[in-house]
Scaffold this active site. Structure first.
Site, PDB file in Angstrom:
ATOM      1  N   ALA A  32     -48.179 -21.285  41.369  1.00 45.59           N
ATOM      2  CA  ALA A  32     -49.006 -20.708  40.305  1.00 45.59           C
ATOM      3  C   ALA A  32     -49.157 -21.634  39.108  1.00 45.59           C
ATOM      4  CB  ALA A  32     -48.400 -19.388  39.846  1.00 45.59           C
TER       5      ALA A  32
ATOM      6  N   LYS B   6     -55.087   0.481  51.029  1.00 42.63           N
ATOM      7  CA  LYS B   6     -56.318   0.470  51.819  1.00 42.63           C
ATOM      8  C   LYS B   6     -57.206   1.678  51.537  1.00 42.63           C
ATOM      9  CE  LYS B   6     -53.482   0.514  55.245  1.00 42.63           C
ATOM     10  NZ  LYS B   6     -52.265   1.190  54.708  1.00 42.63           N
TER      11      LYS B   6
ATOM     12  N   GLU C 185     -55.715  -8.503  49.401  1.00 45.33           N
ATOM     13  CA  GLU C 185     -55.446  -9.145  50.693  1.00 45.33           C
ATOM     14  C   GLU C 185     -54.539  -8.295  51.574  1.00 45.33           C
ATOM     15  OE1 GLU C 185     -55.982 -11.284  53.580  1.00 45.33           O
ATOM     16  OE2 GLU C 185     -56.542 -12.542  51.878  1.00 45.33           O
TER      17      GLU C 185
ATOM     18  N   ILE D  10     -51.302 -10.773  57.500  1.00 45.56           N
ATOM     19  CA  ILE D  10     -52.307 -11.652  58.106  1.00 45.56           C
ATOM     20  C   ILE D  10     -53.355 -12.025  57.066  1.00 45.56           C
ATOM     21  CG2 ILE D  10     -54.034 -11.899  59.921  1.00 45.56           C
ATOM     22  CD1 ILE D  10     -52.626  -9.593  61.381  1.00 45.56           C
TER      23      ILE D  10
ATOM     24  N   GLU E  28     -44.978   7.384  61.049  1.00 46.57           N
ATOM     25  CA  GLU E  28     -44.476   8.318  60.049  1.00 46.57           C
ATOM     26  C   GLU E  28     -44.137   9.660  60.703  1.00 46.57           C
ATOM     27  OE1 GLU E  28     -43.948   7.503  56.959  1.00 46.57           O
ATOM     28  OE2 GLU E  28     -44.987   5.559  56.901  1.00 46.57           O
TER      29      GLU E  28
ATOM     30  N   ASP F 248     -56.432   5.334  59.504  1.00 52.10           N
ATOM     31  CA  ASP F 248     -55.954   4.077  58.936  1.00 52.10           C
ATOM     32  C   ASP F 248     -56.863   2.917  59.346  1.00 52.10           C
ATOM     33  OD1 ASP F 248     -53.589   2.437  57.715  1.00 52.10           O
ATOM     34  OD2 ASP F 248     -53.898   1.542  59.679  1.00 52.10           O
TER      35      ASP F 248
ATOM     36  N   LYS G  28     -59.583   0.385  57.043  1.00 47.36           N
ATOM     37  CA  LYS G  28     -59.536  -1.073  57.107  1.00 47.36           C
ATOM     38  C   LYS G  28     -60.866  -1.675  57.545  1.00 47.36           C
ATOM     39  CE  LYS G  28     -54.558  -1.053  57.967  1.00 47.36           C
ATOM     40  NZ  LYS G  28     -53.487  -1.217  58.980  1.00 47.36           N
TER      41      LYS G  28
ATOM     42  N   GLY H 112     -45.231  -3.969  57.611  1.00 49.45           N
ATOM     43  CA  GLY H 112     -43.858  -4.380  57.365  1.00 49.45           C
ATOM     44  C   GLY H 112     -43.649  -4.756  55.913  1.00 49.45           C
TER      45      GLY H 112
END
Length: 379
Positions: A31, A100, A124, A131, A185, A196, A200, A298
């Site tokens: 940074a 999301k 991101e 990814i 979940e 979900d 995305k 994760g």
């Protein structure tokens, strides 16, 4: 030194704090200045946390502190997270999120506010966990006219389909196993019903095609109808069943987006994305087909993507990153039922492949055949 705040201290929020602390020297080099965590917002008692001295329960403390230049939102949902994000942007702070649902529902509005305030709204980590996909589409593939985004966007369902194929177990047993391992979940509805993946593909489609795609415009089907027999039949014709989110530019310039199980040719790169991994293919007129693959969720993979966005914000405190799209709506959306493909059809007596046709043409035949389900084929 740039001060930041984290909103929500669950799995991703704690991961962000850990990455910022453990990799502080590397992050400062990337940074070009040190990044310090000043506040953590959470309504729970975090007195046992090693970050307890940074905890606050009133967002206005963060909102009104001029030292805080970047806010990390990991609360989730589109309720209080929306309110706090909007207030942070209006206060002249850049916001980084892994949320999301919020981006899929309100991305156009929040990006417009960020532009007006000359700050950044980066996300991101909202697609694909660790990814890299948002940045490559907006930067590395910026010279391409993108014609299609297609991907395995949910690790839970991909794990379940992998287990059903490998062990021949039914849906309910695969779900129970996924829950026991922490991949699903207690309430798995958003995963198994495709919600979900829908959120995305809305984000990826909006970014790729320049118009906001809203979740309620995207027909969505999960994997609850997939049986071991379907998987066995698919294997017999060299295919695997995968839950895919797709956004396709049609000939009239509109976008058809949907989520549904597909029979994918085993020669396809997507067919070999197994377990909890995600795989996303992007088709551009200059690059052709490219694929992004890796852990789709994760704690630390997602935190890695969040912190990368924080670094980007710190490097561009005085120069806004250009990520934006225009308002969308029904006028820009095409009906996925008009897309032509081959179909796998299961009836009470047999399973077979139909000739290429649209869902509109197939519908009356399904009733005639008393079909139990129909999945598209993807080559």
């Amino acid at each position: 030194m740039t001060k930041i705040a984290i909103l929500g201290f669950g799995i991703v929020g704690t991961g962000v704090a850990e990455v910022l602390t453990e990799n502080a020297k590397k992050i400062a080099l990337s940074a070009a200045e040190a990044i310090a965590l000043k506040y953590i917002l959470d309504i729970r008692d975090l007195s046992d946390s090693p970050f307890a001295d940074k905890c606050v329960t009133d967002f206005s403390v963060i909102e009104q502190d001029p030292e805080v230049r970047v806010v990390v939102e990991t609360i989730g949902g589109a309720g209080v997270a929306y309110d706090f994000t909007k207030r942070a942007l209006l206060a002249g702070k850049s916001v980084v999120t892994s949320n999301k649902e919020l981006v899929a529902m309100h991305g156009y509005e929040l990006l417009a506010i960020a532009k007006a305030q000359n700050v950044n709204y980066l996300f991101e980590a909202s697609v694909g966990g660790g990814i890299p996909i948002i940045r490559p589409i907006s930067q590395c593939l910026a010279a391409n006219e993108i014609s299609e985004i297609c991907g395995i966007l949910n690790g839970t369902t991909n794990y379940m389909l992998t287990e059903m194929a490998a062990k021949g177990v039914p849906f309910a047993e695969a779900l129970k196993d996924a829950q026991a391992l922490g991949y699903a979940e207690a309430d798995p509805t958003a995963d198994i019903e495709g919600d979900d993946a829908c959120r995305k593909i809305c984000i990826l489609g909006s970014l790729s095609f320049g118009r906001h795609i809203y979740p309620d415009e995207v027909p969505t089907e999960g994997i609850t109808k997939v049986t071991p027999e379907d998987i066995c039949y698919a294997k017999g014709i060299n295919r695997k069943i995968k839950l895919l989110g797709r956004a396709i530019r049609t000939e009239d310039g509109k976008v058809a987006a949907y989520v549904a199980p597909h029979l994918v040719n085993t020669d396809s790169l997507l067919a070999n994305v197994e377990g909890v991994h995600n795989g996303i293919t992007v088709r551009g007129n200059a690059i052709g087909d490219v694929m992004f693959y890796g852990p789709g969720a994760g704690k630390l993979p997602t935190a890695s993507a969040v912190v990368a966005d924080v670094i980007d914000c710190v490097k561009h405190l005085k120069a806004r990153k250009y990520i934006a799209w225009e308002q969308g709506g029904p006028a820009f959306s095409a009906d996925p039922k008009t897309l032509v493909s081959q179909w796998y059809v299961r009836t009470s007596t047999d399973a077979f492949i139909t000739e290429s046709m649209s869902a509109i043409d197939l519908a009356p035949k399904l009733e005639e055949w008393n079909a139990e389900c129909a999945f598209r084929l993807l080559d």
